[in-house]
Design a protein around this motif. Structure first.
Motif, PDB file in Angstrom:
ATOM      1  N   GLY A 254      -2.243 -29.113   9.285  1.00  0.00           N
ATOM      2  CA  GLY A 254      -0.706 -30.012   9.782  1.00  0.00           C
ATOM      3  C   GLY A 254       0.434 -29.798   9.388  1.00  0.00           C
ATOM      4  N   GLY A 255      -0.041 -28.942   8.107  1.00  0.00           N
ATOM      5  CA  GLY A 255       1.740 -28.635   7.295  1.00  0.00           C
ATOM      6  C   GLY A 255       2.191 -27.274   7.607  1.00  0.00           C
ATOM      7  N   THR A 256       2.754 -27.469   8.482  1.00  0.00           N
ATOM      8  CA  THR A 256       3.758 -25.899   9.357  1.00  0.00           C
ATOM      9  C   THR A 256       5.240 -25.852   9.737  1.00  0.00           C
ATOM     10  OG1 THR A 256       3.173 -26.910  11.576  1.00  0.00           O
ATOM     11  CG2 THR A 256       1.801 -25.897  10.536  1.00  0.00           C
ATOM     12  N   SER A 257       6.011 -27.173   8.912  1.00  0.00           N
ATOM     13  CA  SER A 257       6.799 -27.615   8.773  1.00  0.00           C
ATOM     14  C   SER A 257       7.897 -28.396   8.122  1.00  0.00           C
ATOM     15  CB  SER A 257       7.023 -27.815  10.752  1.00  0.00           C
ATOM     16  OG  SER A 257       7.231 -28.807  11.328  1.00  0.00           O
ATOM     17  N   GLY A 258       8.988 -29.143   8.064  1.00  0.00           N
ATOM     18  CA  GLY A 258       9.457 -29.718   7.356  1.00  0.00           C
ATOM     19  C   GLY A 258       9.583 -29.316   5.800  1.00  0.00           C
ATOM     20  N   ALA A 259       9.576 -29.948   4.953  1.00  0.00           N
ATOM     21  CA  ALA A 259       9.634 -29.877   3.642  1.00  0.00           C
ATOM     22  C   ALA A 259       8.192 -30.293   3.018  1.00  0.00           C
ATOM     23  CB  ALA A 259      10.465 -30.874   2.880  1.00  0.00           C
ATOM     24  N   LEU A 260       7.621 -29.661   1.951  1.00  0.00           N
ATOM     25  CA  LEU A 260       6.663 -29.345   1.432  1.00  0.00           C
ATOM     26  C   LEU A 260       7.110 -29.472  -0.056  1.00  0.00           C
ATOM     27  CD1 LEU A 260       3.587 -28.817   0.839  1.00  0.00           C
ATOM     28  CD2 LEU A 260       4.212 -26.410   0.323  1.00  0.00           C
ATOM     29  N   ARG A 261       6.962 -30.580  -0.140  1.00  0.00           N
ATOM     30  CA  ARG A 261       6.668 -31.287  -2.083  1.00  0.00           C
ATOM     31  C   ARG A 261       6.415 -31.241  -2.694  1.00  0.00           C
ATOM     32  NH1 ARG A 261       5.917 -36.286  -4.100  1.00  0.00           N
ATOM     33  NH2 ARG A 261       7.289 -37.355  -6.171  1.00  0.00           N
ATOM     34  N   VAL A 262       5.942 -30.942  -3.559  1.00  0.00           N
ATOM     35  CA  VAL A 262       5.005 -30.139  -5.246  1.00  0.00           C
ATOM     36  C   VAL A 262       5.338 -31.579  -6.191  1.00  0.00           C
ATOM     37  CG1 VAL A 262       4.107 -28.610  -6.344  1.00  0.00           C
ATOM     38  CG2 VAL A 262       5.178 -27.872  -4.084  1.00  0.00           C
ATOM     39  N   ASN A 263       4.452 -32.148  -6.438  1.00  0.00           N
ATOM     40  CA  ASN A 263       4.283 -33.213  -7.800  1.00  0.00           C
ATOM     41  C   ASN A 263       3.388 -32.842  -8.467  1.00  0.00           C
ATOM     42  OD1 ASN A 263       3.109 -35.949  -8.856  1.00  0.00           O
ATOM     43  ND2 ASN A 263       5.224 -36.070  -8.398  1.00  0.00           N
ATOM     44  N   LEU A 264       4.335 -33.019  -9.703  1.00  0.00           N
ATOM     45  CA  LEU A 264       2.865 -32.714 -10.981  1.00  0.00           C
ATOM     46  C   LEU A 264       3.281 -34.561 -11.924  1.00  0.00           C
ATOM     47  CD1 LEU A 264       1.300 -30.809 -13.167  1.00  0.00           C
ATOM     48  CD2 LEU A 264       3.744 -30.560 -13.873  1.00  0.00           C
ATOM     49  N   ASN A 265       2.131 -34.844 -11.936  1.00  0.00           N
ATOM     50  CA  ASN A 265       2.152 -36.385 -12.668  1.00  0.00           C
ATOM     51  C   ASN A 265       1.664 -35.762 -13.933  1.00  0.00           C
ATOM     52  OD1 ASN A 265       3.192 -38.634 -13.630  1.00  0.00           O
ATOM     53  ND2 ASN A 265       3.520 -39.354 -11.392  1.00  0.00           N
ATOM     54  N   TRP A 266       1.519 -36.406 -14.828  1.00  0.00           N
ATOM     55  CA  TRP A 266       0.813 -36.285 -16.581  1.00  0.00           C
ATOM     56  C   TRP A 266       0.765 -37.515 -17.351  1.00  0.00           C
ATOM     57  CZ3 TRP A 266       5.923 -34.163 -15.887  1.00  0.00           C
ATOM     58  CH2 TRP A 266       6.753 -34.697 -16.891  1.00  0.00           C
ATOM     59  N   GLU A 267      -0.589 -37.450 -17.502  1.00  0.00           N
ATOM     60  CA  GLU A 267      -0.254 -38.496 -19.344  1.00  0.00           C
ATOM     61  C   GLU A 267      -1.084 -37.878 -20.183  1.00  0.00           C
ATOM     62  OE1 GLU A 267      -3.354 -41.651 -17.735  1.00  0.00           O
ATOM     63  OE2 GLU A 267      -4.522 -40.162 -16.994  1.00  0.00           O
ATOM     64  N   VAL A 268      -1.127 -38.705 -21.791  1.00  0.00           N
ATOM     65  CA  VAL A 268      -1.240 -38.126 -22.530  1.00  0.00           C
ATOM     66  C   VAL A 268      -3.314 -39.140 -22.780  1.00  0.00           C
ATOM     67  CG1 VAL A 268      -1.607 -38.124 -25.404  1.00  0.00           C
ATOM     68  CG2 VAL A 268       0.097 -38.368 -23.890  1.00  0.00           C
ATOM     69  N   ARG A 269      -3.989 -37.785 -23.202  1.00  0.00           N
ATOM     70  CA  ARG A 269      -6.063 -38.323 -22.796  1.00  0.00           C
ATOM     71  C   ARG A 269      -5.750 -38.858 -24.358  1.00  0.00           C
ATOM     72  NH1 ARG A 269      -9.186 -35.088 -19.562  1.00  0.00           N
ATOM     73  NH2 ARG A 269      -8.375 -33.399 -19.151  1.00  0.00           N
ATOM     74  N   LYS A 270      -5.326 -39.170 -25.194  1.00  0.00           N
ATOM     75  CA  LYS A 270      -5.558 -39.962 -26.305  1.00  0.00           C
ATOM     76  C   LYS A 270      -4.351 -40.230 -27.407  1.00  0.00           C
ATOM     77  CE  LYS A 270      -9.381 -36.340 -27.410  1.00  0.00           C
ATOM     78  NZ  LYS A 270     -10.319 -35.350 -28.352  1.00  0.00           N
ATOM     79  N   GLN A 271      -4.325 -41.501 -27.563  1.00  0.00           N
ATOM     80  CA  GLN A 271      -3.461 -41.777 -28.131  1.00  0.00           C
ATOM     81  C   GLN A 271      -2.811 -40.839 -29.388  1.00  0.00           C
ATOM     82  OE1 GLN A 271      -1.912 -44.657 -27.697  1.00  0.00           O
ATOM     83  NE2 GLN A 271       0.573 -44.809 -29.107  1.00  0.00           N
ATOM     84  N   PHE A 272      -1.460 -40.180 -29.661  1.00  0.00           N
ATOM     85  CA  PHE A 272      -0.619 -39.836 -31.110  1.00  0.00           C
ATOM     86  C   PHE A 272       0.046 -40.876 -31.645  1.00  0.00           C
ATOM     87  CE2 PHE A 272      -1.988 -35.164 -29.608  1.00  0.00           C
ATOM     88  CZ  PHE A 272      -1.684 -34.696 -28.248  1.00  0.00           C
ATOM     89  N   LYS A 273       0.442 -40.338 -32.665  1.00  0.00           N
ATOM     90  CA  LYS A 273       0.653 -41.097 -34.011  1.00  0.00           C
ATOM     91  C   LYS A 273       1.824 -41.082 -33.051  1.00  0.00           C
ATOM     92  CE  LYS A 273       1.547 -41.548 -38.682  1.00  0.00           C
ATOM     93  NZ  LYS A 273       0.722 -41.292 -39.980  1.00  0.00           N
ATOM     94  N   GLY A 274       2.552 -42.572 -33.265  1.00  0.00           N
ATOM     95  CA  GLY A 274       4.259 -42.740 -32.409  1.00  0.00           C
ATOM     96  C   GLY A 274       4.166 -42.186 -31.082  1.00  0.00           C
ATOM     97  N   TRP A 275       3.349 -42.085 -30.408  1.00  0.00           N
ATOM     98  CA  TRP A 275       3.837 -41.590 -28.928  1.00  0.00           C
ATOM     99  C   TRP A 275       3.036 -42.685 -28.802  1.00  0.00           C
ATOM    100  CZ3 TRP A 275       5.622 -37.137 -27.039  1.00  0.00           C
ATOM    101  CH2 TRP A 275       5.884 -36.099 -27.742  1.00  0.00           C
ATOM    102  N   GLY A 276       3.877 -42.823 -26.465  1.00  0.00           N
ATOM    103  CA  GLY A 276       3.339 -44.282 -26.100  1.00  0.00           C
ATOM    104  C   GLY A 276       1.942 -43.105 -25.809  1.00  0.00           C
ATOM    105  N   ALA A 277       1.296 -44.339 -24.813  1.00  0.00           N
ATOM    106  CA  ALA A 277      -0.142 -43.966 -25.033  1.00  0.00           C
ATOM    107  C   ALA A 277      -0.130 -42.786 -23.260  1.00  0.00           C
ATOM    108  CB  ALA A 277      -1.009 -45.272 -24.102  1.00  0.00           C
TER     109      ALA A 277
END
Length: 445
Positions: A254-277
């Protein structure tokens, strides 16, 4: 409320926050059905129109009060999150139902299903309800946020449906595309204690002046209940691309018109020293992770170029290349990640588009980062996929290749980590791999 609270079915608790995150989660287990969160904004037990349904194919309410923030995968669990801003909830809305649907099986095969409400500002847990008695259900009303004497509360519900998201949605007045062949069965009886009320260095590139990406239009929301409009009903289908099924036609979804929005979301698998999870929601203490969403394009007339924050080549939706980078998340602190839009009204002028991501700073490779890519057509089903774990020293990853096949755009999952040679930029590396043949010069933000 200080300590977190685990609730029993039918109990309620005050929600002393201006905005909350509602997290629907489950244990990560091979072969388990996927779980999707959704919300219904109700007036006297019903939606006013299909616009009052927020889910993966309609990720934001027109008022801005509720939005679907997306899915995140960690080694031990998978979560899907909604954000509710009570300050922008329209006065007519007195209840927001939080639901979950199972894709690929029943909730009896889902372990560790829960809903968790946290203060969006502080992250403090306000309420939690664990659902433990599911069997044949394919949709659940896990809980509801409701207004009582001017204050918002959360009630644990735990009411199941054997008819999936479609059965649940139609009970609240949603008109659904491609209805089931058989009439929806009634909800699976669970006798909830409090019934819910259904009926219930960088390359420089030619950069046209940036143009703000238009928001996905939604039907107007009247102040009093009215019959749903005659507009096209909501489409509940979605597509997840995998190694065994890596491509899909946009037209077939059904995606034939309008805007196609592309989103990239991410997180850290492991805790880095000094980094948020979670770098999608927390800033590093000593350095910032800067992932850049980019696109190489080739137009039908042979012109080629790049859309990226480097060199301010943000593109345009209304002029060639009809691709626009919404902004540059320089810190990773934005919960919405990086976003790009493609104007499908001009798809005949596009020959191919390669969407890719580079690491600008903050990490030496994609190792320990988990990313999810979602392509959301304005009119059509969502397409999503996750990236595999990175095991090579990669600083550039090809995400998806969109090609024009006789007027229909095909989306191909690439999820391909590339390792640049010494002294070669990520952009040159991806250009060489996919044969774009562009001339690159150093550039900067």
């Amino acid at each position: 409320m200080g300590a977190s609270m685990t609730m029993h079915k039918g109990t309620n608790v005050a929600v002393p926050a201006g905005a909350v995150r509602v997290e629907v989660g489950r244990h990560a287990a091979p072969g388990a059905p996927d779980v999707d969160a959704s919300a219904l904004l109700l007036v006297a037990g019903k939606v006013r129109s299909d616009a009052d349904f927020v889910f993966y194919n309609q990720p934001a309410h027109a008022s801005g009060a509720v939005r679907h923030e997306g899915k995140r995968t960690a080694p031990d669990r998978v979560t899907d999150t909604l954000v509710v801003d009570f300050g922008t909830v329209e006065p007519a809305i007195d209840r927001i139902v939080v639901a979950a649907s199972a894709d690929g099986g029943t909730f009896g095969r889902v372990s560790g299903l829960y809903v968790r409400v946290t203060d969006a500002a502080s992250g403090a847990e306000l309420a939690r309800f664990d659902s433990t008695d599911a069997t044949v259900e394919t949709a659940f009303i896990l809980g509801e946020l409701y207004l009582r004497q001017g204050a918002w509360k959360f009630r644990a519900v735990g009411q199941g449906y054997s008819t999936g998201l479609e059965g649940l949605a139609t009970d609240f007045g949603i008109s659904v595309d491609e209805p089931q062949q058989t009439p929806p069965a009634p909800p699976v009886p669970q006798a909830p204690a409090a019934p819910v009320t259904p009926p219930q260095p960088r390359p420089a590139a030619q950069a046209p002046a940036p143009v703000a990406a238009p928001a996905t239009p939604a039907p107007a929301t009247p102040a009093t209940p009215v019959a749903p409009p005659a507009a096209a009903p909501v489409r509940l289908t979605k597509v997840t691309l995998t190694k065994s099924a890596p491509s899909v036609s946009l037209a077939k979804q059904g995606g034939t018109s309008g805007a196609l929005r592309v989103n990239l979301n991410w997180e850290v698998r492991k805790q880095f020293k000094g980094w948020g999870a979670k770098l999608g929601r927390a800033v590093a203490m000593h350095a910032d992770l800067d992932l850049d969403l980019c696109a190489l394009y080739e137009l039908a007339d042979g012109r080629k170029g790049v859309v990226q924050s480097l060199g301010n080549a943000f593109g345009s939706l209304t002029r060639p290349p009809f691709i626009h980078l919404d902004g540059d998340d320089r810190t990773g602190a934005l919960s919405t990640g990086e976003n790009m839009s493609i104007n499908l009204d001009h798809k005949d002028l596009l020959r191919r588009v390669l969407i890719f991501v580079t690491i600008y700073e903050g990490a030496r490779s994609f190792a320990d980062l988990h990313a999810t890519v979602t392509l959301q057509p304005q009119n059509g089903a969502a397409i999503d996929f996750s990236l595999d774990e990175c095991t090579v020293p990669s600083t550039v990853c090809a995400l998806a290749l969109i090609t024009n096949n006789g007027g229909d755009l095909t989306v191909q999952r690439e999820a391909r980590y590339l390792v640049p040679d010494r002294g070669v930029s990520p952009q040159r590396t991806i250009d060489a791999t996919y044969g774009w043949g562009m001339n690159w010069t150093p550039g900067r933000k």
